[in-house]
Write an enzyme that holds these catalytic residues in place. Structure first.
Site, PDB file in Angstrom:
ATOM      1  N   ARG A  49      65.196 106.510  58.043  1.00 50.22           N
ATOM      2  CA  ARG A  49      65.445 106.710  56.828  1.00 50.22           C
ATOM      3  C   ARG A  49      66.898 107.524  56.286  1.00 50.22           C
ATOM      4  O   ARG A  49      66.918 108.373  57.360  1.00 50.22           O
ATOM      5  CB  ARG A  49      64.164 106.989  55.881  1.00 50.22           C
ATOM      6  N   ASP A  51      68.292 109.054  52.539  1.00 51.33           N
ATOM      7  CA  ASP A  51      67.905 109.547  50.999  1.00 51.33           C
ATOM      8  C   ASP A  51      68.234 108.679  49.743  1.00 51.33           C
ATOM      9  O   ASP A  51      69.741 108.053  50.488  1.00 51.33           O
ATOM     10  CB  ASP A  51      67.719 110.749  50.548  1.00 51.33           C
ATOM     11  N   TYR A 108      75.537 111.948  61.856  1.00 55.12           N
ATOM     12  CA  TYR A 108      76.095 112.458  60.378  1.00 55.12           C
ATOM     13  C   TYR A 108      76.981 113.059  59.770  1.00 55.12           C
ATOM     14  O   TYR A 108      77.631 113.915  61.030  1.00 55.12           O
ATOM     15  CB  TYR A 108      75.027 113.319  59.592  1.00 55.12           C
ATOM     16  N   ARG A 194      71.086 118.436  54.647  1.00 57.82           N
ATOM     17  CA  ARG A 194      71.365 118.413  53.243  1.00 57.82           C
ATOM     18  C   ARG A 194      71.376 119.910  52.882  1.00 57.82           C
ATOM     19  O   ARG A 194      71.855 120.498  52.369  1.00 57.82           O
ATOM     20  CB  ARG A 194      70.748 117.608  52.238  1.00 57.82           C
TER      21      ARG A 194
END
Lengths: 257, 257
Positions: A49, A51, A108, A194
């Site tokens: 997933r 966000d 990422y 994050r």
């Protein structure tokens, strides 16, 4: 028969990848288009997933069907989805190849822009305060020496362990001063990138030392880490699979953005 | 005292640079912010207009005021304007330096992307049909040998001549197949770059020959040229001035995007 889709999306207008009861998700938009084209309800399983507001330069998802796929499938999917979702490839895989469980790594990037940029307002976090980049990289290097990242995980989560093997973690400084944080691991916990970026920014601003950063990792306590950096800077840019998954792929890999 | 502003904008949500009776323009947003900060009505004169949806990686505008400018002017302007407009610099110039009339060239780029790209949906024209790029460059080279471009001007216009001196005109092909058209001239007529691009795309598709393109220039008739290419691919990326304009500039030039 099982197929992999390779896709990308600008996450700004979506409640993330995963189907949600209240809000439109990338998964829902793609499942609806795919089910319409195949004329049977078709579910997608994503590699993971993302966000709300997070982007993907490369994401994979699998689906199962006994139908023969139309040659125009990719073009139809791109025609039926909005301009912020793109499907790049569709290829058959082995029945036990799984978009999520077969994945070997997720990669990422987090984009920081150092001045107002009208062309990247939703694709980068504008952060104008001075940063000590070498110190941020000293702290980032500690991530490779640890495996438990509970301090950077959302508290409400149903995972059994907080172990991740991070094998890439560094800040890249571009000629114009902008920064990109690169991080790759076999898995990530919810909100982890994050939280890592937010805490590394505190190191860069001198609010935390490199030693503080190490002790935050050791604490295994989310309250010790810094604030999560905003979603708009984050992009899933690559997902790794064993070569065997791509045996029946006909096109070259899409260019990560 | 006269000042130059250096700025950039993503044109997607604006009715172009120029103030309009029905629709919000970049000029209006900036004039309102500037007038609020200076507490007196302040008008901006831009280096030129851009159409609805057209972007600017570098645009200049001048204004006159007898006030002492606050040190925080640029920060205040960026704080008061939306994320799709950025002000990079403000510097004093000579009283007869004029954002429009002193400009020596305008440099535009037109971006074509060759497949769906979720990150550039409003910043490039998606054009998937095959193109003969060498032939488009043969035709583009003819632009340097002509001066009258009435065939590529909007019909409703109040200019006295259709003469432009084009000194740069070529298509650049990127490694991923995307294309950028570069064009620079002392002036451009209304709608000219988009009409040039649309007509060059017809050459690239084989619907027009290079010789046809030459005779379209010679015809001085807008009906002969191709359809205007869509606004979203077009960006003003540079405006040239004599060095004397920048004598009192304190910062380096902004990076064109």
């Amino acid at each position: 028969m099982r197929y992999f889709l390779e896709l990308a999306y600008r996450g700004t207008h979506y409640h993330g990848w995963q189907r949600q009861p209240n809000g439109i998700s990338v998964q829902e938009v793609l499942e609806n288009a795919l089910s319409t084209i195949l004329r049977e309800p078709t579910a997608l399983v994503g590699s993971g997933r993302t966000d709300t507001g997070v982007h993907a330069g490369q994401q994979f998802a699998h689906f199962d069907t006994d139908l023969t796929l139309p040659d125009t499938l990719i073009r139809s999917l791109n025609g039926m989805t909005p301009s912020d979702i793109a499907v790049y490839d569709c290829f058959p895989v082995a029945p036990d190849d799984h978009a999520r469980f077969t994945a070997t790594y997720r990669y990422y990037q987090y984009q920081l822009c150092r001045r107002k940029d009208p062309f990247r307002a939703d694709l980068a976090y504008q952060f104008v305060f001075p940063l000590d980049v070498p110190r941020m990289n000293e702290a980032a290097a500690l991530l490779l020496k640890h495996t438990d990242f509970e301090s950077f995980s959302k508290v409400k989560t149903d995972v059994k362990t907080f172990n991740c093997r991070i094998d890439v973690a560094y800040w890249e400084q571009h000629p114009n001063g902008d920064l990109t944080f690169h991080v790759r691991a076999d898995r990530f916990l919810r909100g982890m990138v994050r939280a890592l970026v937010g805490t590394l920014l505190a190191v860069g601003q001198g609010r935390l030392s490199v030693a503080d950063f190490g002790s935050i990792i050791d604490a295994r306590d989310r309250k010790r880490a810094g604030r999560a950096a905003p979603a708009e800077g984050l992009s899933l840019v690559g997902v790794g699979y064993p070569d065997s998954v791509f045996t029946q792929r006909t096109t070259g890999p899409a260019q990560a953005f």
